[in-house]
Design an enzyme around this catalytic site. Structure first.
Site, PDB file in Angstrom:
ATOM      1  N   ASP A  83       0.848  -1.193   0.000  1.00  0.00           N
ATOM      2  CA  ASP A  83       0.000   0.000   0.000  1.00  0.00           C
ATOM      3  C   ASP A  83       0.891   1.253   0.000  1.00  0.00           C
ATOM      4  OD1 ASP A  83      -2.347   1.464   0.225  1.00  0.00           O
ATOM      5  OD2 ASP A  83      -2.455   1.279   2.412  1.00  0.00           O
ATOM      6  N   HIS A  84       0.599   2.189  -0.880  1.00  0.00           N
ATOM      7  CA  HIS A  84       1.348   3.462  -0.953  1.00  0.00           C
ATOM      8  C   HIS A  84       2.870   3.297  -1.010  1.00  0.00           C
ATOM      9  CE1 HIS A  84      -1.958   6.306  -0.674  1.00  0.00           C
ATOM     10  NE2 HIS A  84      -2.517   5.477   0.186  1.00  0.00           N
ATOM     11  N   GLY A 193      -7.849   7.954   7.609  1.00  0.00           N
ATOM     12  CA  GLY A 193      -8.059   8.254   9.026  1.00  0.00           C
ATOM     13  C   GLY A 193      -9.512   8.213   9.460  1.00  0.00           C
ATOM     14  N   ASN A 266     -10.154   0.185   0.015  1.00  0.00           N
ATOM     15  CA  ASN A 266      -9.139   0.121   1.068  1.00  0.00           C
ATOM     16  C   ASN A 266      -9.733   0.459   2.429  1.00  0.00           C
ATOM     17  OD1 ASN A 266      -7.441  -0.223  -1.084  1.00  0.00           O
ATOM     18  ND2 ASN A 266      -5.995   1.374  -0.475  1.00  0.00           N
TER      19      ASN A 266
HETATM   20 ZN   LIG Z   1      -4.417   5.112   0.838  1.00  0.00          ZN
END
Ligand SMILES: [Zn+2]
Length: 338
Positions: A83-84, A193, A266
């Protein structure tokens, strides 16, 4: 590890019109909970680890924990995804330990000096160059690639650009064609978040439909897709937590996004909250408890329940047996012919 390529998993989801959740992990209990939920609901699943997770687990632990989940669930399509990914270097490292998919987040410049949250957005051409470099490397090894156009807001570790830019649908066709990415993260107004919105969630749903028209065969990804359900916020706060005004993306909005063309969803925050609420509950109700199994066990159970409900909500449930998993060698040939 006989893992499933993400490209195949998301192609199947696109054709059948459902979404596949991508759940973040850092430890054994999370991996077990996700695998158990996939087993209970017969779902294909993407397990993903961020740069922070790889640092936390020291890579080799994550690799073997994942291998255990795959060994125990050999008949389930499981994809392991980075991820990322901030650069080619980390993508190479992930591919080296067996990931079947990597994300290269070329949308912002993760230089080492800039403080978290202030990373500048990259130009279209710079993003394209960084993404293509990773796609060429990964595809030569049969590994799938996710890119990102536009930037997401949020408070998650190191995924925080200095401003939020929605994806421009006019750039999607060219980006997908020139980079060859299998999946593309669209910025439609979500953020990472637990504090995504101050009032009612506003998402650019039309944008998904516009992108779908322009790149009919690319999978689309929705980041920051935790729903931050009120029951979970209340549970955390009831047992001494402090998460005022937390708010996420309602399930109905995610379902609409799936109808319009999103395949990968996600989810990280909701899982963190389920774990936290369960542990807090034990600590408050049984202050004498000091056996980690007595609070990590309930946390694992709460997470399994949460993820199983998402698998049903996203329409993933029941699709685990729809197709035969492709090997990375088969994927290499697929990319070679393209
Ligand atoms: Zn993300």
């Amino acid at each position: 590890m006989p893992l499933c390529p993400m490209r195949q998993m998301l192609d199947e989801a696109r054709k059948a019109g459902y979404g596949v959740g991508a759940y973040n992990v850092n430890n054994m209990e999370q991996i077990q909970a996700i695998a158990q939920a996939a087993r209970e609901t017969a779902s294909p699943v993407i397990i993903q680890a961020s740069k922070g997770a790889l640092e936390y687990t020291n890579l080799v632990y994550l690799k073997h924990l994942m291998a255990a989940a795959v060994e125990e669930n050999a008949d389930l399509p499981i994809c392991l995804h980075l991820d990322h990914g901030p650069n080619l270097e980390l993508c190479k490292e992930a591919i080296g330990i067996g990931f079947t998919s990597v994300m290269i987040d070329g949308s912002i410049d993760y230089d080492k000096k800039t403080p978290e949250g202030k990373h500048p957005a990259r130009s279209f051409e710079d993003n394209l160059r960084a993404t293509k470099e990773v796609a060429d490397y990964a595809h030569a090894r049969g590994v799938s690639v996710e890119g990102e156009l536009g930037t997401l807001g949020g408070i998650e570790e190191e995924t925080h650009a200095d401003k939020v830019l929605l994806t421009d649908p006019a750039q999607v066709e060219e980006f997908v064609r020139r980079t060859g990415v299998d999946a593309l993260a669209l910025a439609i107004g979500t953020s990472h978040g637990a504090y995504k919105f101050k009032h009612e969630p506003v998402l650019a749903m039309d944008l998904i439909s516009q992108c779908r028209e322009r790149a009919p065969e690319c999978a689309f990804v929705m980041h920051g897709s935790s729903s931050v359900p009120k029951e979970l916020v209340d549970e955390v706060n009831k047992y001494g937590g402090r998460m005022p005004n937390a708010m996420g993306v309602p399930i109905a909005s995610i379902q609409e996004a799936i109808r319009r063309g999103i395949q990968k969803i996600n989810v990280d925050t909701d899982g963190r909250m389920a774990v936290t609420a369960a542990i807090r509950k034990v600590f408050i109700e049984k202050p004498g408890e000091f056996d980690p199994r007595k609070y990590l066990g309930p946390a694992r159970e709460a997470l399994t329940k949460l993820i199983a409900s998402k698998m049903r909500d996203f329409g993933t449930a029941g699709h685990a047996g729809d197709y035969k998993r492709k090997t990375l060698d088969e994927m290499k040939k697929f990319y070679g012919k393209k």
